[in-house]
Design a protein around this motif. Structure first.
Motif, PDB file in Angstrom:
ATOM      1  N   ILE A   1     -14.675  24.879  37.419  1.00 21.84           N
ATOM      2  CA  ILE A   1     -13.673  24.092  38.137  1.00 21.84           C
ATOM      3  C   ILE A   1     -12.281  24.404  37.598  1.00 21.84           C
ATOM      4  O   ILE A   1     -12.064  24.392  36.380  1.00 21.84           O
ATOM      5  N   ARG A   2     -11.373  24.667  38.509  1.00 18.61           N
ATOM      6  CA  ARG A   2      -9.972  24.841  38.110  1.00 18.61           C
ATOM      7  C   ARG A   2      -9.360  23.467  37.864  1.00 18.61           C
ATOM      8  O   ARG A   2      -9.538  22.555  38.663  1.00 18.61           O
ATOM      9  N   VAL A   3      -8.638  23.324  36.776  1.00 17.48           N
ATOM     10  CA  VAL A   3      -8.090  22.023  36.390  1.00 17.48           C
ATOM     11  C   VAL A   3      -6.570  22.070  36.338  1.00 17.48           C
ATOM     12  O   VAL A   3      -5.963  23.143  36.355  1.00 17.48           O
ATOM     13  N   ASN A   4      -5.991  20.902  36.241  1.00 21.18           N
ATOM     14  CA  ASN A   4      -4.535  20.777  36.226  1.00 21.18           C
ATOM     15  C   ASN A   4      -3.996  20.879  34.799  1.00 21.18           C
ATOM     16  O   ASN A   4      -3.266  20.009  34.323  1.00 21.18           O
ATOM     17  N   TYR A   5      -4.403  21.931  34.117  1.00 21.49           N
ATOM     18  CA  TYR A   5      -3.947  22.147  32.734  1.00 21.49           C
ATOM     19  C   TYR A   5      -3.991  23.637  32.456  1.00 21.49           C
ATOM     20  O   TYR A   5      -5.029  24.277  32.641  1.00 21.49           O
TER      21      TYR A   5
ATOM     22  N   GLN B   1      -2.760  28.018  27.413  1.00 17.12           N
ATOM     23  CA  GLN B   1      -3.142  29.409  27.178  1.00 17.12           C
ATOM     24  C   GLN B   1      -3.143  30.102  28.545  1.00 17.12           C
ATOM     25  O   GLN B   1      -3.763  29.617  29.491  1.00 17.12           O
ATOM     26  N   ARG B   2      -2.421  31.201  28.671  1.00 17.71           N
ATOM     27  CA  ARG B   2      -2.263  31.848  29.977  1.00 17.71           C
ATOM     28  C   ARG B   2      -3.608  32.170  30.607  1.00 17.71           C
ATOM     29  O   ARG B   2      -4.494  32.747  29.972  1.00 17.71           O
ATOM     30  N   ASN B   3      -3.757  31.762  31.865  1.00 16.63           N
ATOM     31  CA  ASN B   3      -4.991  31.909  32.657  1.00 16.63           C
ATOM     32  C   ASN B   3      -6.121  31.002  32.176  1.00 16.63           C
ATOM     33  O   ASN B   3      -7.241  31.090  32.697  1.00 16.63           O
ATOM     34  N   GLY B   4      -5.839  30.149  31.222  1.00 15.18           N
ATOM     35  CA  GLY B   4      -6.865  29.233  30.716  1.00 15.18           C
ATOM     36  C   GLY B   4      -6.808  27.900  31.434  1.00 15.18           C
ATOM     37  O   GLY B   4      -6.391  26.890  30.855  1.00 15.18           O
ATOM     38  N   ASN B   5      -7.211  27.894  32.704  1.00 13.69           N
ATOM     39  CA  ASN B   5      -7.132  26.669  33.504  1.00 13.69           C
ATOM     40  C   ASN B   5      -8.442  26.357  34.218  1.00 13.69           C
ATOM     41  O   ASN B   5      -8.452  25.790  35.308  1.00 13.69           O
ATOM     42  N   GLU B   6      -9.555  26.748  33.580  1.00 12.71           N
ATOM     43  CA  GLU B   6     -10.862  26.465  34.177  1.00 12.71           C
ATOM     44  C   GLU B   6     -11.800  25.845  33.133  1.00 12.71           C
ATOM     45  O   GLU B   6     -11.748  26.190  31.960  1.00 12.71           O
ATOM     46  N   MET B   7     -12.626  24.942  33.610  1.00 16.25           N
ATOM     47  CA  MET B   7     -13.645  24.348  32.751  1.00 16.25           C
ATOM     48  C   MET B   7     -15.025  24.581  33.367  1.00 16.25           C
ATOM     49  O   MET B   7     -15.160  24.794  34.578  1.00 16.25           O
ATOM     50  N   LEU B   8     -16.044  24.530  32.520  1.00 12.94           N
ATOM     51  CA  LEU B   8     -17.421  24.608  32.967  1.00 12.94           C
ATOM     52  C   LEU B   8     -18.000  23.205  32.994  1.00 12.94           C
ATOM     53  O   LEU B   8     -17.931  22.475  31.999  1.00 12.94           O
ATOM     54  N   ARG B   9     -18.540  22.824  34.147  1.00 12.45           N
ATOM     55  CA  ARG B   9     -19.172  21.516  34.308  1.00 12.45           C
ATOM     56  C   ARG B   9     -20.672  21.715  34.496  1.00 12.45           C
ATOM     57  O   ARG B   9     -21.105  22.480  35.361  1.00 12.45           O
ATOM     58  N   LEU B  10     -21.465  21.038  33.696  1.00  9.64           N
ATOM     59  CA  LEU B  10     -22.923  21.145  33.712  1.00  9.64           C
ATOM     60  C   LEU B  10     -23.520  19.761  33.916  1.00  9.64           C
ATOM     61  O   LEU B  10     -23.137  18.804  33.245  1.00  9.64           O
TER      62      LEU B  10
END
Length: 227
Positions: free
Chosen positions: A208-212, A215-224
């Motif tokens: 999921i892309r997040v609103n944060y 770190q450049r290009n570091g705007n995704e989290m893994l949801r499980l």
């Protein structure tokens, strides 16, 4: 294994940053939350003040308040200087400057330090190392890992990641990990394999892309999530 004082580089983040990093809704904040590797973040303190239920685990909590405070003083300038030298690797949008970054981090860590001894007594801060978690099955609703899993892919092997995430899923119904990049700003080589491995366990996953993005290009989290 006990951590070495000299290896600790304390760096804390705020509740508002956690909300953005993990795309947390108000209903998420009302859940029982386990923070894995929270370090000197003010997340626990701030959410507890709002009536939330959160437990933070980190081996740094074996240290005393004075030791953590001293270590912050010893390492803070070096972290800020390194960030300044590598400022092109970061996105200066929500945080406008290195100076503002320093102010935000110090503010978060001071809140943590003021709360630390109280939080220890209340078992909100527990000294633990992944991947073994001494909690019962489904004791929490949501487990979060900020800037630990995947980020240190060069130092922590695939087996460590898989065992840690399986433990987080055992003790909670959902796991969110941010970021999914390593320290070199590359997507961790473990992400796809872990998603495929856990799919065989009946775990649903999505990136999921997040609103944060700091770190450049570091705007995704893994949801499980367990089915």
């Amino acid at each position: 294994m006990a951590i070495k004082y000299s290896s600790v580089v304390p760096w804390g983040r705020s509740l508002s940053e956690y909300v953005d990093m993990f795309n947390l809704s108000q209903s998420d904040l009302d859940k029982k939350i386990l923070g894995c590797g929270d370090g000197p973040a003010s997340f626990n303190f701030e959410l507890t003040q709002k009536g939330g239920q959160v437990v933070s685990i980190d081996p740094i909590y074996q240290m005393s308040k004075v030791e953590i405070e001293n270590r912050i003083s010893e390492t803070y300038d070096d972290v800020i200087n390194q960030t300044s030298k590598n400022r092109e690797k970061f996105v200066w949008k929500n945080i406008k400057s290195v100076e503002e970054l320093g102010e935000i981090r110090i503010s978060s860590m001071r809140k943590f330090l003021d709360d630390f001894e109280c939080g220890l007594r209340e078992n909100r801060y527990i000294s633990l190392e992944m991947p073994n978690l001494p909690f019962s099955d489904n004791q929490f609703d949501l487990s979060l890992s900020s800037h630990f899993l995947f980020l240190y892919s060069d130092n922590l092997n695939y087996d460590f990641h898989l065992k840690s995430i399986r433990e987080m899923l055992r003790v909670s119904g959902e796991v969110r990990i941010f970021p999914i990049m390593d320290l070199n700003a590359n997507i961790s080589p473990y992400v796809d394999d872990i998603q495929n491995e856990l799919k065989r366990d009946g775990v649903e996953s999505e990136i999921i892309r997040v609103n944060y993005e700091f770190q450049r290009n570091g705007n995704e989290m893994l949801r499980l999530r367990k089915k």
